[in-house]
Write a protein that holds these residues in place. Structure first.
Motif, PDB file in Angstrom:
ATOM      1  N   VAL A 283       0.815  -1.262   0.006  1.00 53.82           N
ATOM      2  CA  VAL A 283      -0.147  -0.110  -0.119  1.00 53.82           C
ATOM      3  C   VAL A 283       0.968   1.239   0.051  1.00 53.82           C
ATOM      4  O   VAL A 283       1.965   1.410   0.649  1.00 53.82           O
ATOM      5  CB  VAL A 283      -1.062   0.023   1.284  1.00 53.82           C
ATOM      6  CG1 VAL A 283      -1.554   1.429   1.425  1.00 53.82           C
ATOM      7  CG2 VAL A 283      -1.959  -1.151   1.087  1.00 53.82           C
ATOM      8  N   VAL A 284       0.370   2.166  -0.869  1.00 57.92           N
ATOM      9  CA  VAL A 284       1.194   3.458  -0.742  1.00 57.92           C
ATOM     10  C   VAL A 284       0.424   4.277   0.320  1.00 57.92           C
ATOM     11  O   VAL A 284      -0.857   4.743  -0.031  1.00 57.92           O
ATOM     12  CB  VAL A 284       0.952   4.067  -2.181  1.00 57.92           C
ATOM     13  CG1 VAL A 284       1.668   5.462  -2.082  1.00 57.92           C
ATOM     14  CG2 VAL A 284       1.623   3.442  -3.356  1.00 57.92           C
ATOM     15  N   LYS A 285       0.961   4.706   1.383  1.00 53.55           N
ATOM     16  CA  LYS A 285       0.326   5.172   2.478  1.00 53.55           C
ATOM     17  C   LYS A 285      -0.021   6.702   2.329  1.00 53.55           C
ATOM     18  O   LYS A 285      -0.725   7.219   3.335  1.00 53.55           O
ATOM     19  CB  LYS A 285       0.976   4.762   3.572  1.00 53.55           C
ATOM     20  CG  LYS A 285       0.919   3.002   3.944  1.00 53.55           C
ATOM     21  CD  LYS A 285       1.546   2.687   5.137  1.00 53.55           C
ATOM     22  CE  LYS A 285       1.440   1.207   5.345  1.00 53.55           C
ATOM     23  NZ  LYS A 285       2.198   0.859   6.574  1.00 53.55           N
ATOM     24  N   ALA A 286       0.302   7.360   1.590  1.00 55.90           N
ATOM     25  CA  ALA A 286       0.253   8.875   1.291  1.00 55.90           C
ATOM     26  C   ALA A 286      -0.100   9.085   0.075  1.00 55.90           C
ATOM     27  O   ALA A 286       0.676  10.001  -0.766  1.00 55.90           O
ATOM     28  CB  ALA A 286       1.624   9.470   1.939  1.00 55.90           C
ATOM     29  N   PRO A 287      -1.230   8.802  -0.531  1.00 53.88           N
ATOM     30  CA  PRO A 287      -1.661   8.922  -1.690  1.00 53.88           C
ATOM     31  C   PRO A 287      -2.010  10.453  -2.072  1.00 53.88           C
ATOM     32  O   PRO A 287      -2.233  11.092  -1.237  1.00 53.88           O
ATOM     33  CB  PRO A 287      -2.694   8.150  -2.082  1.00 53.88           C
ATOM     34  CG  PRO A 287      -3.359   7.844  -0.536  1.00 53.88           C
ATOM     35  CD  PRO A 287      -2.196   7.805   0.446  1.00 53.88           C
ATOM     36  N   VAL A 288      -1.851  10.771  -3.386  1.00 56.50           N
ATOM     37  CA  VAL A 288      -2.214  12.082  -3.802  1.00 56.50           C
ATOM     38  C   VAL A 288      -3.664  12.277  -3.904  1.00 56.50           C
ATOM     39  O   VAL A 288      -4.427  11.471  -4.178  1.00 56.50           O
ATOM     40  CB  VAL A 288      -1.802  12.475  -4.886  1.00 56.50           C
ATOM     41  CG1 VAL A 288      -2.168  13.808  -5.540  1.00 56.50           C
ATOM     42  CG2 VAL A 288      -0.147  12.695  -5.198  1.00 56.50           C
ATOM     43  N   CYS A 289      -4.265  13.174  -2.910  1.00 59.03           N
ATOM     44  CA  CYS A 289      -5.838  13.321  -2.802  1.00 59.03           C
ATOM     45  C   CYS A 289      -6.365  14.538  -3.328  1.00 59.03           C
ATOM     46  O   CYS A 289      -5.503  15.646  -3.569  1.00 59.03           O
ATOM     47  CB  CYS A 289      -6.125  13.226  -1.411  1.00 59.03           C
ATOM     48  SG  CYS A 289      -5.748  11.660  -0.414  1.00 59.03           S
ATOM     49  N   VAL A 290      -7.367  14.922  -3.801  1.00 54.34           N
ATOM     50  CA  VAL A 290      -8.135  16.117  -4.101  1.00 54.34           C
ATOM     51  C   VAL A 290      -9.308  16.400  -3.449  1.00 54.34           C
ATOM     52  O   VAL A 290      -9.923  15.475  -2.949  1.00 54.34           O
ATOM     53  CB  VAL A 290      -8.248  15.818  -5.680  1.00 54.34           C
ATOM     54  CG1 VAL A 290      -7.268  15.547  -6.897  1.00 54.34           C
ATOM     55  CG2 VAL A 290      -9.231  14.585  -6.138  1.00 54.34           C
TER      56      VAL A 290
ATOM     57  N   GLY B 283     -11.505   0.930   7.640  1.00 53.86           N
ATOM     58  CA  GLY B 283     -12.897   1.240   8.107  1.00 53.86           C
ATOM     59  C   GLY B 283     -13.555   2.185   7.030  1.00 53.86           C
ATOM     60  O   GLY B 283     -13.701   1.578   5.812  1.00 53.86           O
ATOM     61  N   ASP B 284     -13.921   3.199   7.452  1.00 48.48           N
ATOM     62  CA  ASP B 284     -14.136   4.321   6.470  1.00 48.48           C
ATOM     63  C   ASP B 284     -13.233   5.408   6.339  1.00 48.48           C
ATOM     64  O   ASP B 284     -13.452   6.362   5.822  1.00 48.48           O
ATOM     65  CB  ASP B 284     -15.543   5.163   7.192  1.00 48.48           C
ATOM     66  CG  ASP B 284     -15.244   5.819   8.297  1.00 48.48           C
ATOM     67  OD1 ASP B 284     -14.404   5.504   9.005  1.00 48.48           O
ATOM     68  OD2 ASP B 284     -16.121   6.479   8.843  1.00 48.48           O
ATOM     69  N   ARG B 285     -11.916   5.192   6.780  1.00 48.33           N
ATOM     70  CA  ARG B 285     -11.059   6.181   6.535  1.00 48.33           C
ATOM     71  C   ARG B 285      -9.994   5.730   5.497  1.00 48.33           C
ATOM     72  O   ARG B 285      -9.938   4.440   5.337  1.00 48.33           O
ATOM     73  CB  ARG B 285     -10.170   6.239   7.753  1.00 48.33           C
ATOM     74  CG  ARG B 285     -10.997   6.948   8.989  1.00 48.33           C
ATOM     75  CD  ARG B 285     -10.072   7.007  10.347  1.00 48.33           C
ATOM     76  NE  ARG B 285      -9.420   5.635  10.914  1.00 48.33           N
ATOM     77  CZ  ARG B 285      -8.197   5.317  10.742  1.00 48.33           C
ATOM     78  NH1 ARG B 285      -7.341   6.248  10.192  1.00 48.33           N
ATOM     79  NH2 ARG B 285      -7.791   4.398  11.085  1.00 48.33           N
ATOM     80  N   LEU B 286      -9.297   6.742   5.077  1.00 53.08           N
ATOM     81  CA  LEU B 286      -8.306   6.131   3.845  1.00 53.08           C
ATOM     82  C   LEU B 286      -7.073   5.843   4.299  1.00 53.08           C
ATOM     83  O   LEU B 286      -6.280   6.376   5.188  1.00 53.08           O
ATOM     84  CB  LEU B 286      -8.080   7.658   3.033  1.00 53.08           C
ATOM     85  CG  LEU B 286      -6.949   7.449   1.875  1.00 53.08           C
ATOM     86  CD1 LEU B 286      -7.472   6.631   0.700  1.00 53.08           C
ATOM     87  CD2 LEU B 286      -6.807   8.733   1.264  1.00 53.08           C
ATOM     88  N   ALA B 287      -6.814   4.498   4.038  1.00 49.50           N
ATOM     89  CA  ALA B 287      -5.427   3.772   4.498  1.00 49.50           C
ATOM     90  C   ALA B 287      -4.424   4.011   3.267  1.00 49.50           C
ATOM     91  O   ALA B 287      -3.241   3.909   3.658  1.00 49.50           O
ATOM     92  CB  ALA B 287      -5.536   2.488   4.844  1.00 49.50           C
ATOM     93  N   GLY B 288      -4.783   4.135   2.067  1.00 44.98           N
ATOM     94  CA  GLY B 288      -3.780   4.324   1.067  1.00 44.98           C
ATOM     95  C   GLY B 288      -4.291   4.041  -0.350  1.00 44.98           C
ATOM     96  O   GLY B 288      -5.392   3.850  -0.442  1.00 44.98           O
ATOM     97  N   ILE B 289      -3.500   3.728  -1.049  1.00 46.37           N
ATOM     98  CA  ILE B 289      -3.694   3.047  -2.395  1.00 46.37           C
ATOM     99  C   ILE B 289      -3.054   2.188  -3.033  1.00 46.37           C
ATOM    100  O   ILE B 289      -1.801   1.995  -2.645  1.00 46.37           O
ATOM    101  CB  ILE B 289      -3.952   4.451  -3.336  1.00 46.37           C
ATOM    102  CG1 ILE B 289      -4.643   4.069  -4.564  1.00 46.37           C
ATOM    103  CG2 ILE B 289      -2.139   4.722  -3.786  1.00 46.37           C
ATOM    104  CD1 ILE B 289      -4.935   5.673  -5.659  1.00 46.37           C
TER     105      ILE B 289
END
Length: 206
Positions: free
Chosen positions: A82-89, A180-186
């Protein structure tokens, strides 16, 4: 051949690798035989030998690749890929800014979408085409945002084999990983296939 070698060696992966190599060699022999038949005799039947040879070579390689992937990813925790710090928008970001500042810069096909610090969906780069270009400056990403489903997201508890199968099933190159409902990565198909290719280089070609 694989069954016999497996029984003799007690190693299914090694037996499959050897049988795959034999299958690819036999397929190559049929291709060469077909070429010789077509060029020397002019028989159109030689084309069938060539096609059968290619089919056998492809099947032999696929059989080894499938087992190699299963042995590498089966019951392997997803977290290691998992990439744990993905680019988000942000959901209220305009499509125009998204294309210029994210799509053209990062070249990803999928982005997590956030709103007030919470994950609310995802956006695919290709979906910007659903909005007329003249409206990009005034249209927020929420207009093309997709809900999180099994097609574009997976729980962190999934194993790598399950995710690889889901990506192949849904023709997806990236999936959002949820804790859960949180972003863990990509997770990306490129990373999984890269690990598989490394294993193939170490274990030897099938």
């Amino acid at each position: 051949m694989r069954a016999w070698l497996w029984h003799r060696r007690g190693d299914r992966l090694s037996a499959t690798r050897t049988a795959s190599r034999f299958g690819k060699g036999f397929g190559l022999f049929l291709i060469l035989l077909g070429i010789w038949s077509f060029l020397s005799v002019g028989a159109l039947g030689g084309m069938w030998w060539i096609l059968i040879g290619f089919f056998i070579m492809s099947a032999a390689k696929a059989s080894y690749d499938q087992l190699l992937a299963r042995s590498l990813f089966h019951h392997v925790p997803l977290e290691g890929f998992v990439v744990k710090a993905p680019v988000c928008v942000e959901a209220d970001l305009s499509i125009d800014h998204f294309v210029k500042d994210y799509a053209y810069h990062h070249h990803f096909s999928l982005y997590p979408v956030m709103k007030n610090g919470k994950l609310v969906g995802c956006v695919r780069t290709r979906d910007v085409q659903t909005i007329h270009r003249d409206e990009w400056a005034t249209s927020p990403l929420s207009d093309i945002m997709l809900p999180l489903t099994e097609k574009n997201s997976t729980p962190l508890e999934s194993d790598a084999e399950q995710v690889l199968q889901a990506m192949q099933r849904h023709n997806s190159g990236q999936m959002i990983v949820l804790d859960g409902d949180r972003l863990a990565g990509i997770i990306t198909l490129r990373d999984l296939l890269g690990a598989l290719e490394l294993r193939r280089q170490i274990e030897g070609e099938g």
